[in-house]
Design a protein around this motif. Structure first.
Motif, mmCIF file in Angstrom:
data_model
loop_
_atom_site.group_PDB
_atom_site.id
_atom_site.type_symbol
_atom_site.label_atom_id
_atom_site.label_comp_id
_atom_site.label_asym_id
_atom_site.label_seq_id
_atom_site.Cartn_x
_atom_site.Cartn_y
_atom_site.Cartn_z
ATOM 1 N N GLY A 1 -18.012 44.329 -17.771
ATOM 2 C CA GLY A 1 -19.170 44.274 -18.306
ATOM 3 C C GLY A 1 -20.123 45.304 -17.436
ATOM 4 O O GLY A 1 -20.073 45.405 -16.219
ATOM 5 N N ARG B 1 -11.575 56.963 -21.065
ATOM 6 C CA ARG B 1 -11.467 55.546 -21.444
ATOM 7 C C ARG B 1 -12.082 55.219 -22.867
ATOM 8 O O ARG B 1 -13.168 55.587 -23.111
ATOM 9 N N ASP C 1 -12.161 42.755 -18.393
ATOM 10 C CA ASP C 1 -11.721 43.996 -18.508
ATOM 11 C C ASP C 1 -10.268 43.824 -18.563
ATOM 12 O O ASP C 1 -9.580 43.509 -17.588
ATOM 13 N N ASP D 1 -21.950 53.021 -14.751
ATOM 14 C CA ASP D 1 -22.358 51.890 -14.329
ATOM 15 C C ASP D 1 -22.322 52.195 -12.588
ATOM 16 O O ASP D 1 -23.341 51.579 -12.000
HETATM 17 O O1 LIG Z 1 -19.415 46.167 -21.385
HETATM 18 C C1 LIG Z 1 -18.460 46.480 -22.183
HETATM 19 O O2 LIG Z 1 -18.228 46.483 -23.399
HETATM 20 C C2 LIG Z 1 -17.294 47.188 -21.388
HETATM 21 C C3 LIG Z 1 -17.319 46.688 -19.844
HETATM 22 O O3 LIG Z 1 -16.564 45.558 -19.699
HETATM 23 C C4 LIG Z 1 -16.702 47.937 -19.175
HETATM 24 O O4 LIG Z 1 -16.358 47.738 -17.791
HETATM 25 C C5 LIG Z 1 -17.666 49.227 -19.023
HETATM 26 O O5 LIG Z 1 -18.965 49.060 -19.552
HETATM 27 C C6 LIG Z 1 -17.252 50.250 -18.364
HETATM 28 O O6 LIG Z 1 -18.535 51.089 -18.079
HETATM 29 P P1 LIG Z 1 -18.853 52.699 -18.790
HETATM 30 O O7 LIG Z 1 -17.484 53.403 -18.675
HETATM 31 O O8 LIG Z 1 -19.553 53.181 -17.605
HETATM 32 O O9 LIG Z 1 -19.444 52.576 -19.877
#
Ligand SMILES: O=C(O)C[C@@H](O)[C@H](O)C(=O)COP(=O)(O)O
Ligand SMILES: Nc1ncnc2c1ncn2[C@@H]1O[C@H](COP(=O)(O)OP(=O)(O)O)[C@@H](O)[C@H]1O
Length: 356
Positions: free
Chosen positions: A87, A157, A43, A308
C-alpha cells in the motif's frame, strides 16, 4: 540533528506530545509527525521475464486494477518471492517511522490472515494503526486487498491491484482525533479509485486544515491521474499544501510530454510541489523557486516503493525542520535503500545505520 523518537506509539490519544517547533511555524503540540491514509494492501512480489508484462496485456511500470478472479489466476501463475505489507501510503509510513518520525496510518483491511499480517507489519514498524478491520459477511465479501507486483530483470515493477476491503473505506473511517493530532496528513492518489474513499479524502483534508495541519497528496500513477484528472486538478489548485508526483504523473496531469512545461504549470498553480525523476533525482518547487536534488546511486533490484520511500524521507525531514535540500536528500537516501532489494520497505534501521 537526530530525529525525535516517540516511545509511546500505542498509548491513548489523550496523551499529546509537546513539541518544540521553534522555527517552523508549523503545527505545535502534535502527537504524530505524519498520518498516512491509503489503500491497505498486501504486496505479492514475483520476478518475471522481461516480456511477461506485455505478453499478459500489462503496461510496464504501471498499476492496473484487477478483480479477485484475475488476482487468483496471476497468483497461481507466478513464482512468489515475497509477501508483505504494502500500500503506497502505508509504505511511506513505515519508511518514515524507520527514519525516526512519529507516524500513524488509516486504511481498511478485512479481519483475515492477510489483514492481520498487514497490521502486524505496521505495528512492528512502530506505526499507530487504529483502523477497525471489516468483520463478518462484509469482510468475507471484501477480503484484504492484494497487489501482485511483477518485477522484470531491469528492476521495473508492474502492479496489479485487487482492492478488496479498500472499497469500503469511507468518511467514517477518517478518525478526526488522529487527523487533528498529525502535523501533516499524506494521502495517495490511489485513494481516488474506490468511490467512497474520495469523500473520505476530502473529509480528511477538511479536518486537517480546520486544525491548522498540512495536507500532502501523491499522484500515485499516471493512469490513476488519467482516471481522475479533474478531481486532482481541483485538489492541486485549492486543497493540497504539498504535492508529490513522478515525471509521468505530473506530465499526465497537464497532458504534456514535456517535463519542464509540466513543472512550470504546477509551479503556477501550487506553492509547493516535489517532482521525482527516477535515477535523475528530483526537483523541489516552492513559490517558483526550484531546488534540484540528485539521486543516490545503488544497484537497482526492485523499484517498488521508490516514490513512497522518497516521500517518507522528505516528510521525515520536513516535519523535523530540515532545509528543503536536506529533505530532498533524505528522500533520495530512503528511496535508494528500498530499491536495492525486493519489497517497498526497508531492510535496515535507517536512522541508526545510515548517515543523516
Ligand atoms: O497501492 C498499490 O496499489 C500498490 C502498493 O501496494 C505498492 O506497494 C506500491 O504502491 C508501491 O509504490 P510505488 O512503486 O512507489 O508506486
Ligand atoms: N534507478 C534509480 N537509481 C537511483 N535512485 C532512484 C532510481 N529510481 C528511483 N530512484 C529514487 O527514487 C525516487 C522516486 O523515483 P520515481 O521513479 O521518480 O518515483 P515512483 O517510484 O513514484 O515512480 C527518485 O527521485 C530517486 O531518488
Amino acid at each position: 540533528m537526530a530525529f525525535r523518537r516517540c516511545g509511546c506509539m500505542r498509548d491513548g490519544l489523550t496523551t499529546v506530545v509537546e513539541q518544540n517547533m521553534e522555527n517552523s511555524g508549523r503545527a505545535a503540540e502534535c502527537r504524530f509527525d505524519l498520518l498516512g491514509i491509503g489503500n491497505a494492501i498486501v504486496d505479492v512480489l514475483a520476478p518475471v521475464e522481461a516480456d511477461f508484462p506485455q505478453r499478459n496485456g500489462m503496461v510496464p511500470g504501471s498499476m492496473a486494477l484487477i478483480d479477485g478472479q484475475r488476482a487468483q489466476t496471476l497468483y497461481n501463475q507466478i513464482r512468489r518471492e515475497k509477501e508483505m505489507g504494502g500500500g503506497s501510503a502505508a509504505n511511506t509510513c513505515v519508511v518514515a517511522s524507520n527514519m525516526g518520525a512519529r507516524v500513524a496510518y488509516l486504511g481498511k483491511v478485512a479481519d483475515d490472515a492477510p489483514g492481520q499480517a498487514f497490521g502486524a507489519d505496521l505495528q512492528a514498524a512502530g506505526v499507530y494503526f487504529p483502523s477497525v478491520p471489516l468483520q463478518g459477511d462484509e469482510g468475507d465479501h471484501n477480503p484484504t486487498a492484494r497487489c501482485i507486483i511483477l518485477v522484470t530483470p531491469d528492476g521495473q515493477r508492474t502492479m496489479n491491484t485487487y482492492l478488496g476491503a479498500c472499497v469500503t473505506f469511507s468518511p467514517e473511517d477518517v478518525l478526526a482525533d488522529v487527523v487533528q493530532a498529525s502535523k501533516v496528513i499524506y494521502m495517495e492518489g490511489y485513494l481516488f479509485d474506490p468511490p467512497a474513499a474520495q469523500e473520505a479524502f476530502r473529509t480528511a483534508a477538511r479536518i486537517a486544515h480546520e486544525a491548522g495541519r498540512k495536507v500532502a497528496l501523491s499522484l500515485s500513477d499516471r493512469f490513476c491521474v488519467d482516471r481522475h484528472r479533474a478531481a486532482f486538478h481541483d485538489l492541486v489548485r485549492g486543497h493540497v499544501d504539498i504535492l508529490f508526483a513522478n515525471e509521468d504523473e505530473i506530465c499526465a496531469l497537464y497532458q504534456t510530454d514535456d517535463f519542464d512545461e509540466a513543472a512550470r504549470r504546477v509551479a503556477a498553480e501550487t506553492h509547493f510541489a516535489v517532482l521525482t525523476r527516477s535515477e535523475r533525482g528530483s526537483v523541489i518547487i516552492q513559490d517558483q523557486k526550484r531546488i534540484v536534488i540528485e539521486s543516490v546511486r545503488t544497484q537497482v533490484i526492485d523499484t517498488t516503493g521508490a516514490g513512497d520511500a522518497y516521500a517518507a524521507g522528505f516528510l521525515a525531514g520536513w516535519t523535523s525542520d530540515r532545509t528543503l535540500a536536506e529533505c530532498g536528500r533524505l528522500g533520495s537516501v530512503a528511496a535508494s535503500e528500498v530499491i536495492s532489494h525486493y519489497g517497498a520497505r526497508p531492510l535496515i534501521n535507517m536512522r541508526q545505520d545510515m548517515d543523516f
